[in-house]
Design a protein around this motif. Structure first.
Motif, PDB file in Angstrom:
ATOM      1  N   ARG A 206       0.843  -1.191   0.000  1.00  0.00           N
ATOM      2  CA  ARG A 206       0.000   0.000   0.000  1.00  0.00           C
ATOM      3  C   ARG A 206       0.875   1.236   0.000  1.00  0.00           C
ATOM      4  O   ARG A 206       1.957   1.260   0.586  1.00  0.00           O
ATOM      5  N   SER A 228      -4.813   6.688   0.616  1.00  0.00           N
ATOM      6  CA  SER A 228      -4.105   5.421   0.495  1.00  0.00           C
ATOM      7  C   SER A 228      -4.441   4.786  -0.847  1.00  0.00           C
ATOM      8  O   SER A 228      -5.608   4.739  -1.236  1.00  0.00           O
ATOM      9  N   SER A 281     -13.712  -2.611  -5.432  1.00  0.00           N
ATOM     10  CA  SER A 281     -12.485  -2.861  -4.679  1.00  0.00           C
ATOM     11  C   SER A 281     -11.972  -1.601  -3.988  1.00  0.00           C
ATOM     12  O   SER A 281     -11.060  -1.684  -3.168  1.00  0.00           O
ATOM     13  N   TRP A 282     -12.535  -0.478  -4.317  1.00  0.00           N
ATOM     14  CA  TRP A 282     -12.071   0.766  -3.704  1.00  0.00           C
ATOM     15  C   TRP A 282     -12.565   0.865  -2.267  1.00  0.00           C
ATOM     16  O   TRP A 282     -13.671   0.447  -1.935  1.00  0.00           O
ATOM     17  N   SER A 283     -11.753   1.477  -1.435  1.00  0.00           N
ATOM     18  CA  SER A 283     -12.133   1.688  -0.043  1.00  0.00           C
ATOM     19  C   SER A 283     -13.130   2.841   0.059  1.00  0.00           C
ATOM     20  O   SER A 283     -13.341   3.600  -0.893  1.00  0.00           O
ATOM     21  N   GLU A 284     -13.749   2.978   1.240  1.00  0.00           N
ATOM     22  CA  GLU A 284     -14.682   4.088   1.448  1.00  0.00           C
ATOM     23  C   GLU A 284     -13.975   5.434   1.318  1.00  0.00           C
ATOM     24  O   GLU A 284     -14.550   6.396   0.802  1.00  0.00           O
ATOM     25  N   GLN A 285     -12.740   5.487   1.784  1.00  0.00           N
ATOM     26  CA  GLN A 285     -12.003   6.755   1.666  1.00  0.00           C
ATOM     27  C   GLN A 285     -11.772   7.107   0.207  1.00  0.00           C
ATOM     28  O   GLN A 285     -11.927   8.266  -0.201  1.00  0.00           O
ATOM     29  N   GLN A 286     -11.404   6.123  -0.597  1.00  0.00           N
ATOM     30  CA  GLN A 286     -11.144   6.392  -2.016  1.00  0.00           C
ATOM     31  C   GLN A 286     -12.426   6.799  -2.743  1.00  0.00           C
ATOM     32  O   GLN A 286     -12.423   7.729  -3.544  1.00  0.00           O
TER      33      GLN A 286
END
Length: 636
Positions: A206, A228, A281-286
């Motif tokens: 990461r 990230s 696949s993306w995170s909540e932040q992304q």
């Protein structure tokens, strides 16, 4: 966004796990080259390398002697190893030392090459990343930014900081604090707009990046955003990263207009297709960053094009970003979205006269403040509180609501408790100016001379910093507002002295305004000067002030355009007619009265449809001047 107001306390905003506990400081390129050269000079396994044929034959023909030589070989090996270790220690103690720079020495060496030379581009500095072997990930970041900005019209000026601080033994949290302090020092000393830093987490593959950037007119406060991404990220992640860097700094919204439009349009074009089918696949932040970036860029584009539909669509993306981050899951990102969404809603509501939008902006600011403890984040709290105060003033003035205006005054005064003029003079002056505006609205609403006097005091405080020499445009704007407050105060008190102070304020503003570069402000100052000269002339027996007012109104009409701003043009025509009416009456001048009739009729051509109640007063003025014309004609 040109005025997107946000900040984090200089020492806050970095997540505790921004660098993994096992991260190491970046190794120098020279050290890597030496290690690689040493490894290449030796076979992969020294002990298994074949020896000469004669020695090998001798060992095979005498197995017993081989056992006795094995013990001797071990003794020799340990003796050699001991001598080697002693040699290494001696070399480390007395041999030549590798260059290990301190942070200060490294910055002194590298920063002179990073001085800002192109103000019409976003200045971005990329520093080495922790654990980034051979600079692979940093070069990938640079490639993402270069691909984003294109070649025809570069949006950013990218610079690589060749500065690797020697590691110490104080632990990663201390190193993180050092890097955070260094990032602010680099921005201060270079005048750059964004600094990108962070680390590669090899265990989870990461890339944790942070952007540090100055906010506020003083560039004394710094905000830190985190994102990230997967190591060796793909094109979609590259676009998201580049858009985040482009939108991070407040400076983005103050560049050349064409440059802003190009960058914002590029952001929308890159990210909108992703938002329609956000990668699972993306995170909540992304995902939240994706919606937030599209919202900020889309709103500014709508603002530039005066397109309410596009601005409203951007508000929808702000809501998606807020829902994705979550109030308690990613609270820092959620607070930032609430603040930005509040600024957008307030701006949209003022432009479209949708008062409910300003009310929703107030709700957003209050929600952001509820998650921003004042004692822990005083600068961040005061920035959001200032935005809340502005929205309260805007809604209170439009709804003629004394309570909202009083709340705005209280909010601004609380902000001033957290800001020292010595530390952030320009920001402090801006709050004083806005406090003066809130007091001005409240004083006029309640017809209270004491409140108007307090407004004048706040404007004078702002002018201690906003001088004609240092900030001519800000000086002029504050002088215009001060003049308006003094005119309201002088009119209520029938004080010619106060009215003359107002005229002096408008004249001071005009001394710093150029019609070509600030046409709206210049025209407003001329119109306001004409109004206060009329008020002075009404209390004088002569016509000197009235003739000066006539000149001011005619100058304003040279700038105001009937097609672009019909209401302002018509009001100025009416005021021009009033002056001509008064001059014609005092001097019994039939020509002045004829001009007054022309001015009134021009005003009615617009106001009869757009402002019928106001038009009725113009009709009455026209009737009076026509009656005066007949009276003068009969006397002749």
């Amino acid at each position: 966004m040109s005025d997107k107001k946000r900040t984090d306390y200089p020492d806050d905003g970095v997540p505790e796990d921004a660098l993994s506990p096992g991260a190491l400081s970046p190794r120098s390129a020279k050290g890597r080259a030496e290690r690689q050269a040493g490894q290449a000079a030796r076979p992969e396994n020294d002990l298994d390398a074949p020896s000469s044929g004669r020695a090998a034959d001798h060992i095979r023909s005498a197995p017993a002697k081989r056992r006795s030589n094995w013990g001797g070989w071990l003794v020799s090996f340990f003796v050699a190893a001991g001598l080697g270790a002693a040699g290494v220690l001696a070399f480390q103690q007395w041999g030549p030392k590798p260059a290990r720079e301190t942070a200060e020495a490294c910055l002194d060496r590298t920063l002179p090459d990073l001085i800002d030379t192109e103000s019409q581009q976003l200045q971005v500095i990329l520093v080495p990343l922790f654990n980034d072997v051979d600079d692979v990930q940093r070069l990938l970041v640079r490639s993402a930014l270069e691909d984003f900005q294109g070649t025809d019209q570069p949006l950013m000026q990218l610079q690589m900081l060749d500065c690797s601080i020697a590691p110490d033994n104080t632990g990663m949290l201390q190193q993180l604090a050092k890097t955070r302090a260094l990032s602010r020092d680099i921005l201060r000393r270079t005048g750059a707009d964004v600094l990108v830093w962070g680390e590669v987490s090899p265990d989870v593959q990461r890339l944790d990046l942070l952007t540090t950037y100055p906010v506020g007119v003083d560039r004394g406060l710094f905000d830190i955003d985190a994102i990230s991404l997967p190591a060796d990220f793909d094109a979609d992640y590259a676009g998201l990263l580049a858009a985040k860097v482009w939108l991070s700094s407040d400076v983005t919204a103050s560049l050349d207009t064409e440059l802003i439009a190009a960058g914002m349009q590029n952001t929308v074009d890159l990210l909108s297709p992703m938002s329609e089918n956000a990668a699972t696949s993306w995170s909540e932040q992304q995902q939240g960053t994706l919606y937030h970036s599209i919202a900020g860029a889309g709103f500014l584009l709508g603002l530039q094009a005066n397109d309410p539909q596009r601005m409203e669509s951007a508000l929808g993306n702000f809501r998606k970003a807020s829902e994705t981050f979550g109030r308690y899951n990613l609270s820092d990102d959620w607070v930032r979205v609430q603040n930005d969404m509040g600024v957008a809603r307030s701006t949209f509501g003022k432009l479209t006269n949708r008062f409910q939008e300003i009310g929703l902006a107030i709700d957003a600011f209050r929600a952001a403040l509820s998650e921003t403890p004042r004692s822990r984040y005083p600068e961040k709290w005061s920035m959001i509180q200032s935005n809340l105060a502005e929205a309260l003033n805007a809604l209170g003035a439009r709804q003629s609501d004394s309570q909202l205006l009083a709340d705005s005054v209280t909010a601004y005064r609380e902000v001033l408790k957290e800001q020292a003029p010595e530390r952030f003079p320009q920001q402090w002056a801006a709050v004083q100016h806005n406090l003066g505006a809130a007091l001005q609205s409240l004083g006029q609403r309640d017809n209270d001379p004491a409140i108007l006097q307090a407004s004048a005091v706040a404007y004078h405080a702002a002018l201690e910093v906003r001088t004609a020499e240092d900030q001519p445009n800000a000086f002029a704007v504050t002088q215009i507002n001060l003049g308006a407050t003094l005119m309201a105060l002088g009119t209520r008190q029938r004080s010619v002295e106060t009215l003359r102070e107002a005229a002096a304020a408008f004249s001071a503003a005009l001394s710093q305004l150029e019609r070509d570069t600030s046409p709206v402000e210049w025209g407003t100052a001329q119109h306001s000067l004409g109004n206060v000269l009329v008020a002075i002339g009404e209390q004088e027996e002569g016509t000197e002030s009235l003739k000066l007012a006539l000149t001011a109104f005619r100058s304003a009409l040279d700038e105001f355009d009937r097609a672009k701003d019909p209401t302002r043009w018509a009001v100025t025509q009416n005021n021009l007619g009033n002056v001509l009416h008064m001059l014609g009456d005092r001097e019994q001048d039939a020509a002045a009265l004829t001009e007054a009739v022309v001015a009134y009729e021009a005003a009615l051509g617009v106001l009869s449809e757009s402002a019928p109640a106001y038009a009725e007063s113009v009709v009455q003025s026209l009737a009076r001047v026509q009656a005066l014309q007949q009276s003068i004609s009969k006397a002749e």
